[in-house]
Design a protein around this motif. Structure first.
Motif, PDB file in Angstrom:
ATOM      1  N   ALA A   1      32.983  22.095  54.195  1.00 27.54           N
ATOM      2  CA  ALA A   1      34.216  21.882  54.947  1.00 27.54           C
ATOM      3  C   ALA A   1      33.925  21.314  56.331  1.00 27.54           C
ATOM      4  O   ALA A   1      34.580  20.357  56.781  1.00 27.54           O
ATOM      5  CB  ALA A   1      34.990  23.189  55.059  1.00 27.54           C
ATOM      6  N   VAL A   2      32.937  21.895  57.020  1.00 26.88           N
ATOM      7  CA  VAL A   2      32.580  21.420  58.364  1.00 26.88           C
ATOM      8  C   VAL A   2      32.087  19.976  58.305  1.00 26.88           C
ATOM      9  O   VAL A   2      32.463  19.137  59.134  1.00 26.88           O
ATOM     10  CB  VAL A   2      31.517  22.332  58.994  1.00 26.88           C
ATOM     11  N   ASN A   3      31.235  19.673  57.334  1.00 24.07           N
ATOM     12  CA  ASN A   3      30.704  18.322  57.174  1.00 24.07           C
ATOM     13  C   ASN A   3      31.833  17.310  57.023  1.00 24.07           C
ATOM     14  O   ASN A   3      31.871  16.268  57.701  1.00 24.07           O
ATOM     15  CB  ASN A   3      29.794  18.297  55.948  1.00 24.07           C
TER      16      ASN A   3
ATOM     17  N   ALA B   1      32.810  15.867  45.254  1.00 28.24           N
ATOM     18  CA  ALA B   1      32.584  15.931  46.704  1.00 28.24           C
ATOM     19  C   ALA B   1      31.626  14.832  47.147  1.00 28.24           C
ATOM     20  O   ALA B   1      31.843  14.184  48.187  1.00 28.24           O
ATOM     21  CB  ALA B   1      32.035  17.307  47.086  1.00 28.24           C
ATOM     22  N   ILE B   2      30.554  14.604  46.386  1.00 29.33           N
ATOM     23  CA  ILE B   2      29.607  13.527  46.715  1.00 29.33           C
ATOM     24  C   ILE B   2      30.308  12.176  46.664  1.00 29.33           C
ATOM     25  O   ILE B   2      30.167  11.345  47.570  1.00 29.33           O
ATOM     26  CB  ILE B   2      28.407  13.552  45.749  1.00 29.33           C
TER      27      ILE B   2
ATOM     28  N   ALA C   1      36.902  21.096  49.589  1.00 30.04           N
ATOM     29  CA  ALA C   1      36.067  22.209  50.032  1.00 30.04           C
ATOM     30  C   ALA C   1      36.876  23.495  50.184  1.00 30.04           C
ATOM     31  O   ALA C   1      36.398  24.591  49.859  1.00 30.04           O
ATOM     32  CB  ALA C   1      35.381  21.861  51.360  1.00 30.04           C
ATOM     33  N   LEU C   2      38.109  23.380  50.672  1.00 26.47           N
ATOM     34  CA  LEU C   2      38.921  24.568  50.911  1.00 26.47           C
ATOM     35  C   LEU C   2      39.462  25.174  49.615  1.00 26.47           C
ATOM     36  O   LEU C   2      39.781  26.366  49.576  1.00 26.47           O
ATOM     37  CB  LEU C   2      40.091  24.205  51.836  1.00 26.47           C
TER      38      LEU C   2
ATOM     39  N   ALA D   1      37.178  11.342  53.506  1.00 27.20           N
ATOM     40  CA  ALA D   1      36.580  12.548  54.094  1.00 27.20           C
ATOM     41  C   ALA D   1      37.609  13.667  54.180  1.00 27.20           C
ATOM     42  O   ALA D   1      37.294  14.838  53.937  1.00 27.20           O
ATOM     43  CB  ALA D   1      36.010  12.240  55.475  1.00 27.20           C
ATOM     44  N   ALA D   2      38.867  13.328  54.510  1.00 35.22           N
ATOM     45  CA  ALA D   2      39.929  14.336  54.546  1.00 35.22           C
ATOM     46  C   ALA D   2      40.169  14.914  53.158  1.00 35.22           C
ATOM     47  O   ALA D   2      40.432  16.122  53.011  1.00 35.22           O
ATOM     48  CB  ALA D   2      41.213  13.722  55.105  1.00 35.22           C
ATOM     49  N   SER D   3      40.056  14.085  52.136  1.00 38.59           N
ATOM     50  CA  SER D   3      40.191  14.587  50.759  1.00 38.59           C
ATOM     51  C   SER D   3      39.069  15.568  50.432  1.00 38.59           C
ATOM     52  O   SER D   3      39.281  16.548  49.704  1.00 38.59           O
ATOM     53  CB  SER D   3      40.157  13.413  49.772  1.00 38.59           C
ATOM     54  N   THR D   4      37.890  15.335  50.991  1.00 36.87           N
ATOM     55  CA  THR D   4      36.767  16.245  50.779  1.00 36.87           C
ATOM     56  C   THR D   4      37.010  17.584  51.470  1.00 36.87           C
ATOM     57  O   THR D   4      36.598  18.632  50.970  1.00 36.87           O
ATOM     58  CB  THR D   4      35.456  15.618  51.290  1.00 36.87           C
ATOM     59  N   VAL D   5      37.681  17.557  52.617  1.00 38.25           N
ATOM     60  CA  VAL D   5      38.055  18.806  53.289  1.00 38.25           C
ATOM     61  C   VAL D   5      38.940  19.638  52.373  1.00 38.25           C
ATOM     62  O   VAL D   5      38.717  20.838  52.178  1.00 38.25           O
ATOM     63  CB  VAL D   5      38.788  18.529  54.619  1.00 38.25           C
TER      64      VAL D   5
END
Length: 402
Positions: free
Chosen positions: A294-296, A233-234, A396-397, A389-393
């Protein structure tokens, strides 16, 4: 240290459902001393951005060469992050933190009085050690001060110093440099570190080490699924941010067609919003770290992708740059807290992995952003930011709650 993730108690794994206790004045004082330390260290880290021209002229080097003082700080910091918690052994953590502040004082003074470029580099390398050592210990120390269920709130206060220093250091450094010289500006950062050290001495309780770490302990921690996902994620979110954020100004110049004054105002909005995001990130991280991540990521995805689509409109561009700043302010709180939740029994080792992940992300982001902007123009890096960033979403999910 062995992998104890399977034997963690339900209390350790259910941190999100525990109401944080009220802090005593002593706790507030201790946490604020760490915030002062982060402000002092990051101010020194970002100060050269406003000093490169007079520094290069005084030392008879090019501005490009002078810029390597930033590289020296980051590269030494990346290596030190892996070794810091190994080298300190079972030293009292308060003693270590005070020692790191003392190192920052000495390093800034050496840089301020450097007669040549190599002494300047040596001073900056010492600052890199102080920075990485502090951040590698930060989550573990904050957790001990405020309790594991309030780590997000505590880290929000500590990293508030980062947001303030990022906004203030380059501009104030440039003003001081023009007024009384770049060496005086460097000396003032030593003074900030001295104030932070005194606050630590007065406010921090004794923090005896519960265990010492070895390098194998740090690497063994990477076997945990939650730690792997926390590091990923980082890498995703911060690589995307640093690939695109450096080129926000060229984007506003070339796409939004703004002059220097409005651009400065937009970047000021970015900085102010990052401070607000910092506070909000701490609150949300303690309520639900998975929701916070997820929000971030959603906010950074939305801001960067919408800039690509509608960044030609001045008002929209201002709003989206501010939204990006809010998302960036959340990240230094949310990302370390997310990683640490998978290693409540090894926070110091997790801190080392966190710092390394951030440094690698900064390096990769800078390289990718530079390559893409040269090939595709100012829109390219922001597109990469949106994709990562979309990949991080998605991460997160799908990330397991434990």
């Amino acid at each position: 240290m062995t992998d104890t993730s399977s034997s963690l108690t339900s209390a350790e794994l259910d941190l999100e459902n525990t109401e944080p206790a009220a802090w005593s004045p002593a706790t507030w004082f201790a946490v604020l001393s760490l915030a002062a330390t982060s402000f002092a260290l990051v101010s020194a880290e970002f100060l050269p951005a406003g000093l490169l021209t007079p520094m290069a002229r005084d030392l008879a080097i090019s501005e490009g060469t002078a810029g390597q003082v930033v590289t020296a700080t980051a590269s030494v910091g990346a290596v030190t992050a892996l070794l810091s918690n190994v080298l300190i052994g079972k030293l009292n953590r308060k003693t270590v933190l005070v020692g790191l502040s003392a190192l920052a004082i000495g390093s800034n003074i050496l840089a301020a009085f450097a007669a040549d470029f190599w002494l300047l580099l040596l001073g900056r390398a010492g600052l890199g050690i102080a920075l990485s050592g502090f951040w590698a210990l930060s989550v573990a120390v904050v957790s001990r001060l405020v309790g594991a269920n309030a780590t997000g709130r505590g880290m929000a206060i500590v990293t508030l110093g980062v947001s303030l220093a990022t906004i203030a250091a380059p501009s104030i450094g440039a003003v001081i440099s023009d007024w009384i010289g770049w060496r005086s500006a460097m000396t003032m950062t030593a003074g900030l570190a001295a104030i932070a050290m005194l606050l630590q001495i007065v406010s921090l309780p004794t923090l005896p080490a519960s265990k010492s770490n070895s390098l194998s302990d740090v690497f063994r921690l990477t076997r945990r699924r939650g730690v792997q996902l926390g590091m990923l994620a980082i890498l995703l979110l911060m690589t995307g941010h640093f690939a695109g954020s450096v080129y926000v100004r060229p984007f506003l110049e070339q796409v939004t067609l703004l002059e220097t004054g409005p651009i400065a105002l937009a970047l000021l909005g970015f900085g102010i919003a990052s401070v607000v995001g910092n506070v909000a990130g701490g609150r949300l991280a303690d309520a639900s770290i998975h929701m916070a991540l997820a929000v971030n990521a959603v906010l950074m995805t939305s801001a960067s992708f919408a800039l690509v689509l509608w960044g030609t409109h001045i008002g929209v561009a201002f709003i989206l740059v501010t939204l990006w700043g809010f998302a960036f302010g959340m990240a230094p709180v949310v990302l370390p807290t997310n990683l640490s939740r998978s290693a409540p029994d090894a926070l110091e080792a997790a801190g080392s992995l966190m710092v390394v992940s951030f440094q690698v992300a900064i390096t990769i982001g800078a390289v990718l952003g530079g390559f893409i902007v040269d090939r595709y123009g100012a829109i390219g890096p922001l597109t990469l930011t949106a994709a990562l960033a979309a990949s991080t979403v998605a991460l997160a999910l799908t990330q397991p709650r434990t």
